[in-house]
Scaffold this active site. Structure first.
Site, PDB file in Angstrom:
ATOM      1  N   ASP A  74      -5.163   0.051   9.526  1.00  0.00           N
ATOM      2  CA  ASP A  74      -5.390   0.617   9.826  1.00  0.00           C
ATOM      3  C   ASP A  74      -7.344   1.298   9.114  1.00  0.00           C
ATOM      4  O   ASP A  74      -6.690  -0.730   8.290  1.00  0.00           O
ATOM      5  CB  ASP A  74      -5.075   2.539   9.928  1.00  0.00           C
ATOM      6  CG  ASP A  74      -5.095   2.739   8.497  1.00  0.00           C
ATOM      7  OD1 ASP A  74      -4.700   1.894   7.040  1.00  0.00           O
ATOM      8  OD2 ASP A  74      -3.872   3.803   8.153  1.00  0.00           O
ATOM      9  N   ASP A 108      -7.906   2.586   6.396  1.00  0.00           N
ATOM     10  CA  ASP A 108      -8.286   1.976   4.539  1.00  0.00           C
ATOM     11  C   ASP A 108      -7.355   1.167   4.409  1.00  0.00           C
ATOM     12  O   ASP A 108      -7.614   0.395   3.271  1.00  0.00           O
ATOM     13  CB  ASP A 108      -7.287   3.459   4.468  1.00  0.00           C
ATOM     14  CG  ASP A 108      -7.314   4.717   4.005  1.00  0.00           C
ATOM     15  OD1 ASP A 108      -8.947   4.256   4.480  1.00  0.00           O
ATOM     16  OD2 ASP A 108      -7.104   5.840   4.196  1.00  0.00           O
ATOM     17  N   ASP A 144      -1.339  -0.920   5.864  1.00  0.00           N
ATOM     18  CA  ASP A 144      -1.204  -0.954   6.583  1.00  0.00           C
ATOM     19  C   ASP A 144      -2.596  -0.926   7.786  1.00  0.00           C
ATOM     20  O   ASP A 144      -3.657  -1.699   7.049  1.00  0.00           O
ATOM     21  CB  ASP A 144      -1.676   0.963   6.484  1.00  0.00           C
ATOM     22  CG  ASP A 144      -0.237   2.056   6.475  1.00  0.00           C
ATOM     23  OD1 ASP A 144       0.371   1.085   6.176  1.00  0.00           O
ATOM     24  OD2 ASP A 144      -0.374   2.879   6.148  1.00  0.00           O
ATOM     25  N   GLU A 189       0.770  -1.007   0.084  1.00  0.00           N
ATOM     26  CA  GLU A 189      -0.005  -0.451  -0.055  1.00  0.00           C
ATOM     27  C   GLU A 189       1.158   1.296  -0.080  1.00  0.00           C
ATOM     28  O   GLU A 189       1.221   1.293   0.632  1.00  0.00           O
ATOM     29  CB  GLU A 189      -1.119   0.378   1.219  1.00  0.00           C
ATOM     30  CG  GLU A 189      -1.282   1.275   1.653  1.00  0.00           C
ATOM     31  CD  GLU A 189      -3.000   1.203   3.040  1.00  0.00           C
ATOM     32  OE1 GLU A 189      -2.888   0.484   3.379  1.00  0.00           O
ATOM     33  OE2 GLU A 189      -2.722   2.882   2.961  1.00  0.00           O
TER      34      GLU A 189
END
Ligand code: 28G
Length: 663
Positions: free
Chosen positions: A525, A527, A523, A450
């Site tokens: 998180d 997203d 990541d 990413e």
């Protein structure tokens, strides 16, 4: 009044003898097909009588002695004496062979007036045959039988054992024929109920308004009825009557399909002695179902009539696609296949001097049928479209064809990508890929990372001998509700497909996979979770085998770095963090990684990429299905499930990728 076996008959017998000598020439085979052919010869004559407007009801009865009876309410076979042959009309029909066998002759003419063709063949191949003709207020009857002749050691068949007898009076008219197929000719003389019902239904569709009844009076029905059709065991009478003809036929075929327009298109016309009837309706399916007939005979291999039909369909719909502004001046025409996607059509043609070709002789060869059908369909389809109440249908069809064309183009592109895989390094599509130096697909790994910045770090931190890095810029296209063509228009996915080397969709071939492991690195998180879900959905929908064969992994990167002096530890979740802090005692420093990009190359290698230390989770098919569902919920049209999901899973556990997917 029994007729003697006289000289006159010998001539007749000789004729029928030819049929017994070589039955295959007249009925094809002596197997089940040939047996049923006898029945079709008789039914055809009844259909002719009805098609000419003299009858509207045909009844077929399977009897317990193995015989079959066919009745029509037509004019009745003529009973008067033919002066040349010195025989009654009935006797002519059942003892005089029509020149040449049907299977022998190159061109088999459509009867259309040549009544009774084939009845003599049936007589010749039967143990016995009885005929009843109701005409002029009277009932006439005659019986034919076959005998073993000692002198010649042969069976003589179709001998009239009675004259044409007047047996009663009646108001009605019509013909009744009953016969028992000869078990010395056929391998098995049992009639197949399902095959007969299917053909009679088809004939009822092809000849609208004719009532065709099928009775099964046999005690031992199960033998020839499909065992799983329980209803049929008790049902001894079936009535086929379709006042809508081909329109009803199309409706019947599409019964369980989703149609895109309720009204069935019906086209009809005549040109150069060839008449055609066509019914069309589109469904949401991706395949075409075109069934064609010539003189009620199925032409499974198609032929000139189908070609003419298809040419006209493609031409006319393309014209209107332009007229309705779906195609601009510079756009090229849509293909015939595009206009036939989801099409259900019945084509019924009536013509003389039919020529059958092809492997199974079920392909129409007459070139005049092509031009006639092209002309009839062009004129009638334009006439249909010009009726403004049909605008809506026509537009739906054109829109469906445009979609079909796009998918076809996408498939072509996908093949192109597969083709390009051989010179991957030079392909501009994979420009972002940092490939590995090793060429052993069984050890190579592809990290899909990413973000450009994390991608850069991974490129520096990797072992370039077997690890390749593909950075993803931003979020890849959500494949939810996207067709293959739209997916392929997306640069990120194009890059992934061409990096993997497998191709996609129909062209997908796992043998060409260039990596043993595909590791998604996003990541920890929301997203990142989203990106993982989208990628998994993509693999799930378009490259399922990658998952089922265990090639897809989720890479886990640490959330915390805990250090004290020179000691450095990493924690992948809050629990680990607590444990490690406890171990380390006072004076520790905790760093929380907000993303992969915050690590330096060495750290990323140590924690996430080095096969010795890293944690990767193999994705199984349930995970992927779950991801697929998650994407549907998050990206789909429906708001309620999305709200529900967010409420339930708002508290992301940052390390368990599957928990965040709701597993
Ligand atoms: C029940 C099972 C099968 C048929 C007819 C009607 C006529 C006919 C059949 O003529 C031609 C002419 C004389 C021998 C024709 C009746 C003209 C006027 C017919 C059938 C050949 C045959 N009236 N209905 N044949 N003849 N139904 N059903 O076979 O010389 S056969």
């Amino acid at each position: 009044m029994t007729k003697a076996y006289d000289a006159n008959d010998i001539k007749v017998l000789k004729g029928l003898d030819a049929v017994r000598m070589r039955p295959g020439m007249y009925i094809g085979t002596t197997g089940p097909r040939g047996l049923h052919h006898l029945l079709w010869e008789i039914v055809d004559n009844a259909i002719d009588e009805a098609a000419n407007g003299y009858a509207d009801k045909i009844e077929v009865t399977l009897l317990d002695d193995g015989s079959v009876m066919v009745e029509d309410n037509g004019r009745g076979i003529p009973v008067d004496i033919n002066e040349t042959l010195k025989l009654s009309g009935v006797e002519v029909v059942f003892t005089q062979l029509h020149a040449g066998g049907k299977f022998n002759s190159e061109n088999y003419s459509y009867s259309g007036g040549l009544h009774g063709v084939g009845a003599a063949v049936v007589n010749a191949l039967s143990r016995w045959l009885e005929v009843e003709s109701k005409r002029d207020g009277k009932v006439y009857r005659q019986r034919f039988e076959s005998f073993y002749d000692k002198k010649t050691d042969k069976v003589v068949a179709g001998i009239p054992v009675t004259g044409l007898e007047e047996v009663g009076t009646t108001e009605a008219t019509g013909t009744k024929i009953r016969f028992l197929p000869d078990d010395r000719i056929f391998d098995d003389i049992r009639f197949n109920y399902d095959a007969i019902a299917k053909r009679l239904r088809e004939l009822a569709f092809l000849n609208k308004g004719i009532e065709i009844v099928l009775n099964d009076l046999r005690k031992d029905k199960e033998d020839t009825r499909e065992k799983n059709i329980i209803d049929d065991k008790t049902n001894i009478r079936k009535v086929f009557l379709y006042t809508g003809g081909l329109i009803d036929f199309v409706g019947y075929i599409n019964e369980d399909k989703t149609v895109i327009h309720p009204e069935i298109i019906f086209l009809e016309g005549e040109k150069d002695g060839i008449s055609a009837q066509i019914a069309i309706q589109y469904t949401d399916s991706y395949t075409e179902s075109i069934f064609s007939y010539v003189n009620n005979i199925p032409t499974s291999e198609g032929g000139t009539h189908e070609t003419g039909f298809k040419t006209a369909i493609t031409k006319v719909f393309n014209e209107y696609a332009r007229k309705f502004n779906y195609l601009k001046e510079r756009d090229s025409n849509l293909s015939g296949e595009d206009f036939r996607e989801g099409m259900t059509a019945i084509i019924s043609v009536k013509m003389r001097n039919v020529q059958f070709e092809g492997q199974t002789k079920t392909k129409l060869g007459n070139s005049e049928a092509r031009t006639a059908l092209e002309s009839i369909v062009t004129d009638q389809l334009i006439y249909f479209i010009e009726n403004t109440t049909h605008d809506h249908i026509v537009k739906l069809i054109i829109e469906k064809a445009i979609k079909a064309a796009k998918v076809r183009e996408a498939a072509r592109k996908a093949r192109e990508i597969t083709r390009k895989k051989n010179n991957l390094e030079s392909a501009p599509l994979v420009g972002k890929l940092a490939s590995c130096t090793g060429r052993d697909a069984s050890v190579n790994e592809l990290f899909i990372v990413e973000g450009d910045s994390a991608g850069g770090t991974a490129k520096q931190g990797r072992d370039r001998r077997f690890q390749a890095i593909l950075p993803l810029r931003g979020k890849p296209l959500n494949v939810e509700k996207k067709r293959l063509d739209q997916v392929l228009a997306n640069e990120e996915f194009c890059t992934i497909i061409s990096a993997l080397g497998t191709g996609i969709g129909e062209d997908f071939n796992i043998k060409n996979l260039k990596y043993d492991k595909i590791i998604i690195l996003a990541d920890a998180d929301q997203d990142g979770a989203h990106i993982r879900a989208i990628l998994l959905t993509f693999f799930f929908r378009y490259m399922k085998e990658l998952i089922t064969e265990g090639h897809v992994y989720i890479g886990l990167s640490p959330l915390y770095k805990i250090s004290k002096g020179k000691t450095v530890e990493y924690a992948y979740n809050d629990e680990q963090l607590k444990d490690k802090i406890k171990k380390m005692g006072k004076g520790y420093v905790v760093q929380r990684y907000k993303g992969l990009g915050e690590m330096n190359p060495e750290q990323l290698w140590e924690t996430t990429m080095n096969p010795k230390n890293r944690s990767i989770v193999q994705v199984n098919i349930e995970d992927a299905a779950q991801a697929d569902k998650l994407v549907t919920i998050l990206m789909g049209d429906k708001v309620d499930p999305r709200r529900e999901y967010i409420n339930t899973y708002a508290n992301f556990n940052k390390t368990d990728v599957f928990q965040e997917m709701g597993v």
